[in-house]
Scaffold this motif. Structure first.
Motif, PDB file in Angstrom:
ATOM      1  N   UNK A 116       0.809  -1.224   0.000  1.00  0.00           N
ATOM      2  CA  UNK A 116       0.000   0.000   0.000  1.00  0.00           C
ATOM      3  C   UNK A 116       0.843   1.277   0.000  1.00  0.00           C
ATOM      4  N   UNK A 117       2.150   1.135   0.170  1.00  0.00           N
ATOM      5  CA  UNK A 117       3.014   2.312   0.281  1.00  0.00           C
ATOM      6  C   UNK A 117       3.946   2.476  -0.908  1.00  0.00           C
ATOM      7  N   UNK A 118       4.433   1.383  -1.448  1.00  0.00           N
ATOM      8  CA  UNK A 118       5.441   1.439  -2.512  1.00  0.00           C
ATOM      9  C   UNK A 118       5.045   0.462  -3.622  1.00  0.00           C
ATOM     10  N   UNK A 119       4.249   0.941  -4.582  1.00  0.00           N
ATOM     11  CA  UNK A 119       3.669   0.040  -5.586  1.00  0.00           C
ATOM     12  C   UNK A 119       4.685  -0.588  -6.538  1.00  0.00           C
ATOM     13  N   UNK A 120       5.903  -0.078  -6.574  1.00  0.00           N
ATOM     14  CA  UNK A 120       6.895  -0.640  -7.497  1.00  0.00           C
ATOM     15  C   UNK A 120       7.698  -1.776  -6.866  1.00  0.00           C
ATOM     16  N   UNK A 121       7.482  -2.027  -5.589  1.00  0.00           N
ATOM     17  CA  UNK A 121       8.113  -3.184  -4.946  1.00  0.00           C
ATOM     18  C   UNK A 121       7.543  -4.462  -5.544  1.00  0.00           C
ATOM     19  N   UNK A 122       8.410  -5.443  -5.794  1.00  0.00           N
ATOM     20  CA  UNK A 122       7.969  -6.735  -6.329  1.00  0.00           C
ATOM     21  C   UNK A 122       8.186  -7.795  -5.257  1.00  0.00           C
ATOM     22  N   UNK A 123       7.127  -8.495  -4.835  1.00  0.00           N
ATOM     23  CA  UNK A 123       7.271  -9.468  -3.752  1.00  0.00           C
ATOM     24  C   UNK A 123       8.044 -10.705  -4.189  1.00  0.00           C
ATOM     25  N   UNK A 124       9.081 -11.074  -3.463  1.00  0.00           N
ATOM     26  CA  UNK A 124       9.725 -12.362  -3.740  1.00  0.00           C
ATOM     27  C   UNK A 124       8.813 -13.497  -3.285  1.00  0.00           C
ATOM     28  N   UNK A 125       9.024 -14.667  -3.832  1.00  0.00           N
ATOM     29  CA  UNK A 125       8.250 -15.817  -3.373  1.00  0.00           C
ATOM     30  C   UNK A 125       8.659 -16.162  -1.949  1.00  0.00           C
ATOM     31  N   UNK A 126       7.696 -16.387  -1.097  1.00  0.00           N
ATOM     32  CA  UNK A 126       7.986 -16.690   0.304  1.00  0.00           C
ATOM     33  C   UNK A 126       8.835 -17.953   0.441  1.00  0.00           C
ATOM     34  N   UNK A 127       8.600 -18.932  -0.409  1.00  0.00           N
ATOM     35  CA  UNK A 127       9.367 -20.170  -0.310  1.00  0.00           C
ATOM     36  C   UNK A 127      10.852 -19.901  -0.546  1.00  0.00           C
ATOM     37  N   UNK A 128      11.175 -18.933  -1.440  1.00  0.00           N
ATOM     38  CA  UNK A 128      12.569 -18.598  -1.700  1.00  0.00           C
ATOM     39  C   UNK A 128      13.191 -17.902  -0.495  1.00  0.00           C
ATOM     40  N   UNK A 129      12.428 -17.008   0.139  1.00  0.00           N
ATOM     41  CA  UNK A 129      12.925 -16.317   1.331  1.00  0.00           C
ATOM     42  C   UNK A 129      13.202 -17.330   2.442  1.00  0.00           C
ATOM     43  N   UNK A 130      12.260 -18.237   2.668  1.00  0.00           N
ATOM     44  CA  UNK A 130      12.436 -19.247   3.715  1.00  0.00           C
ATOM     45  C   UNK A 130      13.657 -20.115   3.444  1.00  0.00           C
ATOM     46  N   UNK A 131      13.885 -20.445   2.188  1.00  0.00           N
ATOM     47  CA  UNK A 131      15.032 -21.269   1.833  1.00  0.00           C
ATOM     48  C   UNK A 131      16.340 -20.521   2.085  1.00  0.00           C
ATOM     49  N   UNK A 132      16.356 -19.227   1.783  1.00  0.00           N
ATOM     50  CA  UNK A 132      17.558 -18.420   2.009  1.00  0.00           C
ATOM     51  C   UNK A 132      17.918 -18.376   3.489  1.00  0.00           C
ATOM     52  N   UNK A 133      16.923 -18.356   4.356  1.00  0.00           N
ATOM     53  CA  UNK A 133      17.155 -18.228   5.792  1.00  0.00           C
ATOM     54  C   UNK A 133      17.345 -19.567   6.495  1.00  0.00           C
ATOM     55  N   UNK A 134      17.220 -20.653   5.765  1.00  0.00           N
ATOM     56  CA  UNK A 134      17.260 -21.991   6.357  1.00  0.00           C
ATOM     57  C   UNK A 134      18.658 -22.604   6.236  1.00  0.00           C
ATOM     58  N   UNK A 135      19.366 -22.791   7.340  1.00  0.00           N
ATOM     59  CA  UNK A 135      20.715 -23.371   7.274  1.00  0.00           C
ATOM     60  C   UNK A 135      20.752 -24.748   6.628  1.00  0.00           C
ATOM     61  N   UNK A 136      19.652 -25.478   6.675  1.00  0.00           N
ATOM     62  CA  UNK A 136      19.622 -26.808   6.064  1.00  0.00           C
ATOM     63  C   UNK A 136      19.461 -26.740   4.549  1.00  0.00           C
ATOM     64  N   UNK A 137      19.052 -25.556   4.022  1.00  0.00           N
ATOM     65  CA  UNK A 137      18.785 -25.430   2.588  1.00  0.00           C
ATOM     66  C   UNK A 137      19.751 -24.488   1.880  1.00  0.00           C
ATOM     67  N   UNK A 138      20.420 -23.614   2.620  1.00  0.00           N
ATOM     68  CA  UNK A 138      21.282 -22.594   2.017  1.00  0.00           C
ATOM     69  C   UNK A 138      22.742 -22.893   2.324  1.00  0.00           C
ATOM     70  N   UNK A 139      23.529 -23.136   1.277  1.00  0.00           N
ATOM     71  CA  UNK A 139      24.937 -23.514   1.448  1.00  0.00           C
ATOM     72  C   UNK A 139      25.783 -22.384   2.025  1.00  0.00           C
ATOM     73  N   UNK A 140      25.258 -21.152   2.052  1.00  0.00           N
ATOM     74  CA  UNK A 140      25.991 -20.051   2.691  1.00  0.00           C
ATOM     75  C   UNK A 140      26.350 -20.393   4.127  1.00  0.00           C
ATOM     76  N   UNK A 141      25.467 -21.115   4.817  1.00  0.00           N
ATOM     77  CA  UNK A 141      25.673 -21.398   6.236  1.00  0.00           C
ATOM     78  C   UNK A 141      26.786 -22.427   6.477  1.00  0.00           C
ATOM     79  N   UNK A 142      27.330 -23.013   5.419  1.00  0.00           N
ATOM     80  CA  UNK A 142      28.482 -23.897   5.597  1.00  0.00           C
ATOM     81  C   UNK A 142      29.715 -23.119   6.051  1.00  0.00           C
ATOM     82  N   UNK A 143      29.755 -21.828   5.709  1.00  0.00           N
ATOM     83  CA  UNK A 143      30.888 -20.995   6.136  1.00  0.00           C
ATOM     84  C   UNK A 143      30.432 -19.712   6.813  1.00  0.00           C
TER      85      UNK A 143
END
Length: 377
Positions: free
Chosen positions: A26-53
């Motif tokens: 309602x405030x910034x109409x040009x924002x594009x929502x990412x898929x929630x499943x992608x956000x959850x995967x990014x934050x999940x140490x079991x799914x994101x290889x970033x957390x290996x280091x």
């Protein structure tokens, strides 16, 4: 005054994840929502290889009624520390209402968390690294971001600079439409490149050998980008995770590899700008109604692509191979439904590439920046 608390485990992540979907529409109409499943995967140490280091601590800010008014993450990037040995930590996933006291409290929390781990400076935003969505939008707020590019309110920069951050790097997004391409100039340049370096062959991505092609691209990328500002090499697991994600949307007609006497020496990746479809799924959920909207708009509504990655092995840099990659992308784009391409981001220090894309008819469309500050004792 806002209250900032750490997110405690995955079950406590919901307010952190939900905040942008509640705040932006309602405030910034040009924002594009990412898929929630992608956000959850990014934050999940079991799914994101970033957390290996790497390591990450999420924080949310709440007002006196308990409503979430902002979020942030403190981030330790082990690969960055291994390469640079500069005691630099990062912040990311920064979202905030237009209230400096909220921003200050969030940044205090991230800075304290990093300081407790012995880090002496803080840089960002990175979500969670420069190999992911990174940078702060500082100009171009009236246009939607391209795939895997950030969007934020204009006041975020004011919050960061008031807190004490300084801009450490500027990055540009260039926009090139088929109507304005300097084809003759580009073709002449490509012919010169081929004459000067016999034995060059350019081809599209072979989807039947996708994993092998991905490994080749990773090797070229880590070699080609190793001297670029802020570059951190991707681990094999990180790149494989990225490849698996992109495989779902990649169009091999706009992904190219160059071989010299049979050896792969350069690549470019352009991706369909699926943000043109995601804008129609405002809550970021595929089910129950989001998937039909996404499929419909992906079929009829995507007419742009974005080139996020291009790499040339150091042994072949300066030979003009990037001109071949750009020419083939421009020639293959329109017949496959892509009338325009965003090339992003380009570092402000890369004068050669900036001059090259501008000579083709590309124009600056958006400006991004990374910010940094010292963490005092």
């Amino acid at each position: 005054m806002p209250t900032v608390r750490p997110v405690d485990g995955r079950r406590d992540q919901k307010p952190f994840i939900d905040f942008p979907y509640q705040f932006y529409p309602d405030r910034h109409p040009h924002w594009v929502p990412p898929l929630r499943r992608d956000v959850k995967q990014t934050l999940n140490p079991a799914k994101n290889a970033f957390f290996e280091h790497g390591d990450m601590q999420l924080f949310v800010a709440e007002d006196t009624s308990g409503a979430v008014v902002g979020r942030i993450a403190g981030i330790v990037n082990g690969m960055h520390l291994q390469k640079y040995e500069d005691n630099t930590g990062f912040f990311g996933f920064f979202e905030c209402v237009e209230d400096f006291s909220v921003a200050e409290a969030l940044l205090d929390a991230a800075a304290t968390w990093l300081r407790e781990r012995g880090l002496t400076s803080m840089r960002g935003p990175a979500n969670p690294s420069l190999n992911d969505t990174a940078g702060l939008l500082v100009d171009g707020f009236d246009r939607r971001p391209s795939i895997l590019m950030p969007y934020n309110p204009p006041y975020h920069e004011t919050h960061l600079t008031r807190y004490g951050f300084e801009r450490v790097m500027t990055m540009w997004a260039y926009y090139l439409h088929k109507k304005y391409v300097e084809y003759d100039r580009l073709k002449r340049g490509a012919e010169i490149v081929k004459r000067r370096t016999p034995g060059l062959e350019i081809r599209t991505l072979n989807m039947d050998r996708f994993d092998e092609e991905a490994r080749t691209i990773r090797e070229i990328y880590n070699d080609a980008w190793s001297d670029n500002w802020g570059h951190v090499p991707m681990t094999e697991a990180e790149f494989q995770h990225l490849a698996d994600e992109l495989k779902q949307i990649v169009d091999p007609a706009i992904v190219f590899l160059i071989e010299h006497d049979g050896e792969p020496v350069a690549f470019s990746i352009a991706l369909p700008n699926i943000n043109q479809a995601l804008q129609h799924v405002p809550d970021g959920r595929l089910f129950p109604l989001g998937l039909p909207k996404l499929l419909l708009n992906a079929h009829y509504g995507i007419y742009e692509c974005r080139m996020p990655l291009m790499g040339v092995r150091k042994t072949h840099q300066g030979k003009g191979l990037d001109a071949l990659l750009v020419l083939n992308t421009i020639e293959n784009g329109p017949p496959n439904g892509y009338d325009a391409c965003e090339m992003s981001w380009v570092l402000d220090t890369n004068d050669r590439l900036k001059n090259h894309v501008e000579s083709l008819g590309a124009v600056v469309d958006k400006e991004y920046a990374m910010f940094e500050m010292a963490l005092s004792g």
